[in-house]
Design a protein around this motif. Structure first.
Motif, PDB file in Angstrom:
ATOM      1  N   GLY A 154      38.298 -16.659  34.505  1.00 40.81           N
ATOM      2  CA  GLY A 154      37.470 -17.482  35.131  1.00 40.81           C
ATOM      3  C   GLY A 154      36.974 -17.229  36.486  1.00 40.81           C
ATOM      4  N   GLY A 155      37.155 -18.178  37.142  1.00 41.25           N
ATOM      5  CA  GLY A 155      36.650 -17.919  38.594  1.00 41.25           C
ATOM      6  C   GLY A 155      37.451 -16.936  39.490  1.00 41.25           C
ATOM      7  N   SER A 206      44.723 -15.556  41.154  1.00 41.84           N
ATOM      8  CA  SER A 206      44.945 -16.654  40.444  1.00 41.84           C
ATOM      9  C   SER A 206      45.058 -17.797  41.451  1.00 41.84           C
ATOM     10  CB  SER A 206      46.121 -16.757  39.475  1.00 41.84           C
ATOM     11  OG  SER A 206      46.231 -18.067  38.679  1.00 41.84           O
ATOM     12  N   THR A 208      46.035 -21.037  40.899  1.00 41.57           N
ATOM     13  CA  THR A 208      47.253 -21.739  40.558  1.00 41.57           C
ATOM     14  C   THR A 208      48.387 -21.049  40.390  1.00 41.57           C
ATOM     15  OG1 THR A 208      46.920 -21.484  38.133  1.00 41.57           O
ATOM     16  CG2 THR A 208      45.989 -23.555  39.392  1.00 41.57           C
ATOM     17  N   PHE A 209      48.112 -19.648  40.098  1.00 36.35           N
ATOM     18  CA  PHE A 209      49.193 -18.637  39.577  1.00 36.35           C
ATOM     19  C   PHE A 209      50.112 -19.434  38.623  1.00 36.35           C
ATOM     20  CE2 PHE A 209      51.315 -14.854  40.536  1.00 36.35           C
ATOM     21  CZ  PHE A 209      50.528 -14.039  41.066  1.00 36.35           C
ATOM     22  N   THR A 211      48.367 -19.349  35.559  1.00 38.54           N
ATOM     23  CA  THR A 211      47.269 -19.313  34.098  1.00 38.54           C
ATOM     24  C   THR A 211      47.940 -18.248  33.386  1.00 38.54           C
ATOM     25  OG1 THR A 211      45.622 -19.678  35.422  1.00 38.54           O
ATOM     26  CG2 THR A 211      44.853 -18.740  33.509  1.00 38.54           C
ATOM     27  N   GLN A 497      37.485 -29.935  36.338  1.00 33.30           N
ATOM     28  CA  GLN A 497      37.233 -29.126  34.995  1.00 33.30           C
ATOM     29  C   GLN A 497      38.449 -29.582  34.186  1.00 33.30           C
ATOM     30  OE1 GLN A 497      37.597 -27.042  37.995  1.00 33.30           O
ATOM     31  NE2 GLN A 497      39.515 -27.388  37.861  1.00 33.30           N
TER      32      GLN A 497
HETATM   33  O1  F6P Z   1      40.788 -22.979  32.790  1.00 34.63           O
HETATM   34  C1  F6P Z   1      39.586 -23.069  33.728  1.00 34.63           C
HETATM   35  C2  F6P Z   1      40.138 -22.408  35.118  1.00 34.63           C
HETATM   36  O2  F6P Z   1      41.124 -23.552  35.607  1.00 34.63           O
HETATM   37  C3  F6P Z   1      38.924 -22.271  35.929  1.00 34.63           C
HETATM   38  O3  F6P Z   1      38.560 -23.185  36.578  1.00 34.63           O
HETATM   39  C4  F6P Z   1      39.694 -21.222  36.841  1.00 34.63           C
HETATM   40  O4  F6P Z   1      38.620 -20.394  37.615  1.00 34.63           O
HETATM   41  C5  F6P Z   1      40.303 -20.303  36.003  1.00 34.63           C
HETATM   42  O5  F6P Z   1      40.933 -21.213  34.874  1.00 34.63           O
HETATM   43  C6  F6P Z   1      41.339 -19.549  36.484  1.00 34.63           C
HETATM   44  O6  F6P Z   1      42.288 -20.306  37.198  1.00 34.63           O
HETATM   45  P1  F6P Z   1      43.371 -19.583  38.302  1.00 34.63           P
HETATM   46  O7  F6P Z   1      42.655 -18.803  39.272  1.00 34.63           O
HETATM   47  O8  F6P Z   1      44.091 -20.653  38.677  1.00 34.63           O
HETATM   48  O9  F6P Z   1      43.910 -18.552  37.388  1.00 34.63           O
END
Ligand code: F6P
Length: 541
Positions: A154-155, A206, A208-209, A211, A497
């Protein structure tokens, strides 16, 4: 405004104006007012926008600007730049614009000078990138780094991956970057192929670390490294980018090798901060800062230019015009630059994760379509694929054409050919070709209807001198602010989101059923249960 903008008199005025304009052809608009070509342009920094080929007149623009005023756009821009918590559902400030403020600026949010924080991290990134680029940073065996592998999704992937592709001509330290995102094992397998662990640096990115995809890929990468070089090699070959130091440490990455950011940066708005580390290593801190200056120039334009001469405002309002009054569902983004081949994919997250919402910020349901569907491919490849539908199909697809005057390197006049194609396409889309014109060329009567080019298909053309770090920054900030304008008109929270969460949770719940030796139970629905059985059969389980 609070409440339902579609009940405002400004919305009603646009509805009435649409009835008058809907059947008018661009040919007619240009015939009646040839001067529109010179007037309907705006410059912001290095970007020049021609919006004359839109199904809009000056009255349209006046009415759209009045809608923006009614929606409180001016005040909302000030609130974003002031650090107010405009991301209401997460109670957060929205401050990606602070990532590119100059060192001498000051912005205190929730008691903290965020600009100082931003520059502390930028300096840490620059120092680290400098050490890697100068070969002072060595891998565990004493060899310098040749490849940076960003692991994120994602981002935490699309931004740096897009920007690296866009700016790879500026990667001048002999370090290449690769990007791993998908939990499909083919992604990491393909990207590790041919790499030497001794010269590879992983950047685990990440916010949130937590994902799943990223942590799984990072574990696979660590295993690959440790198998070759041993456990003690990890600290020389893994760094992290995150807001979550605790989880980074729990994963086994030294937090001295972590680059931070903050909850007021949305993932899809983050590659101009620490998430851009892999890009910075490749192109160097100076080029990265030129990119930030480009972002900032567009921020300043957005913040200060009158709405009628404000590029993101005009483009955002035109998006609303087609989406809500013409019923267009999509917007094509067509960069005439191979280097921007990941730009549409990047924009898909930026725009659709931001404005794909059906309730307003106050929780009430929206009463008009939101969230344009963004898609596209670079020209001229798209011309030989889907442009047929753009020219003669039944749907209205407004399109943004993006071109650059100078190539990084030209061959045999190819760049002029590329630009000629861009200009020809926008002209053909706008003005088409009539049955009379086609018949006049001697075409057989029965073939004439097949060759008619209806035209009246609207486009924006954005021209810049050259694809540089600075112009890329301006371009990305332009679309960030287009999203902001549209989100403000629709009244949605463009910075959360929640819609992605349910599927993630269900995948975690479902995974055991795919591998269990027991018959599947507690699956969410009958169709899914059938598919699980079928998958297990195919896998011999
Ligand atoms: O699932 C969507 C999302 O939360 C996006 O908004 C974000 O960019 C991506 O997952 C990755 O999230 P992270 O950077 O926390 O791993």
């Amino acid at each position: 405004m609070n409440g339902d903008i579609t009940r405002s008199q400004e919305w009603a005025a646009l509805g009435k104006h649409h009835e008058e304009l809907a059947d008018r052809h661009l040919r007619e608009l240009f015939a009646q007012d040839p001067g529109r070509a010179g007037r309907m342009t705006v410059t912001a920094g290095d970007l020049y926008l021609d919006y004359a080929k839109h199904r809009a007149t000056e009255e349209t623009i006046d009415l759209l600007v009045a809608l923006a005023e009614r929606a409180g756009l001016r005040d909302r821009i000030a609130r974003m730049f002031g650090g107010e918590h405009i991301n209401v559902s997460e109670d957060r400030a929205v401050l990606h614009v602070a990532l590119r403020m100059s060192r001498d600026a000051r912005l205190v949010v929730d008691g903290q000078d965020v600009v100082a924080d931003v520059h502390t991290v930028l300096d840490e990134m620059s120092a680290f990138a400098g050490r890697v680029r100068s070969k002072e940073w060595k891998g565990a065996t004493g060899k310098p780094i040749e490849t940076v592998v960003n692991i994120g999704i994602g981002g935490s992937d699309l931004g740096p991956a897009m920007a690296y592709e866009a700016l790879r001509d500026y990667a001048d330290a002999g370090i290449t970057a690769r990007f791993v995102s998908n939990i499909d094992p083919a992604d990491i397998t393909g990207n590790l192929a041919g790499l030497d662990p001794a010269t590879t640096l992983f950047v685990v990115s990440s916010k949130t670390f937590t994902t799943l995809e990223t942590l799984t890929n990072a574990r696979v990468a660590r295993r690959w490294l440790v198998d070759a070089l041993g456990d003690e090699a990890v600290s020389k070959h893994f760094v992290a980018v995150s807001t979550n130091a605790e989880k980074v440490a729990a994963f086994g990455i030294d937090t001295d090798n972590m680059f931070g950011f903050w909850d007021w940066v949305g993932g899809r708005y983050s590659f101009d901060g620490a998430i851009g580390l892999s890009l910075m290593i490749a192109i160097g801190p100076e080029r990265f800062r030129e990119m930030l200056a480009g972002f900032h120039a567009m921020d300043q334009h957005f913040r200060t230019a009158p709405f009628k001469a404000n590029m993101p405002v005009l483009m955002g309002l035109l998006g609303v015009w087609y989406n809500d009054f013409f019923g267009a569902e999509t917007r094509a983004v067509l960069p005439y630059s191979q280097r921007l081949h990941r730009f549409p994919a990047y924009l898909q997250q930026l725009t659709m994760e931001s404005n794909g919402k059906s309730v307003r910020a106050d929780g009430s349901p929206v009463t008009t379509a939101t969230g344009e569907i963004f898609w596209g491919e670079p020209g001229t490849n798209g011309q030989h694929a889907f442009y047929q539908l753009l020219h003669q199909g039944t749907r209205l697809v407004p399109a943004d054409f993006i071109g650059f005057a100078e190539p990084f390197e030209d061959r045999e006049g190819m760049h002029d050919q590329l630009t000629a194609n861009l200009l020809a396409q926008t002209s053909a889309l706008a003005f088409g070709k009539t049955a009379e014109e086609i018949a006049g060329e001697g075409t057989a009567a029965e073939v004439v209807p097949h060759k008619v080019m209806p035209g009246n298909r609207p486009t924006s053309t954005i021209l810049a001198p050259k694809l540089t770090p600075g112009t890329l920054g301006q371009l990305v900030a332009l679309y960030e602010h287009i999203v902001f304008v549209e989100g403000t008109i629709w009244g949605v929270d463009s910075f959360d989101q929640w819609g992605v969460e349910l599927g993630k949770k269900m995948a975690l719940d479902l995974a055991p059923a795919l591998v269990s030796a027991e018959p599947p139970t507690e699956l969410p629905d009958a169709s899914t249960e059938h598919l699980v059985r079928r998958y297990r059969e195919l896998r011999g389980r």
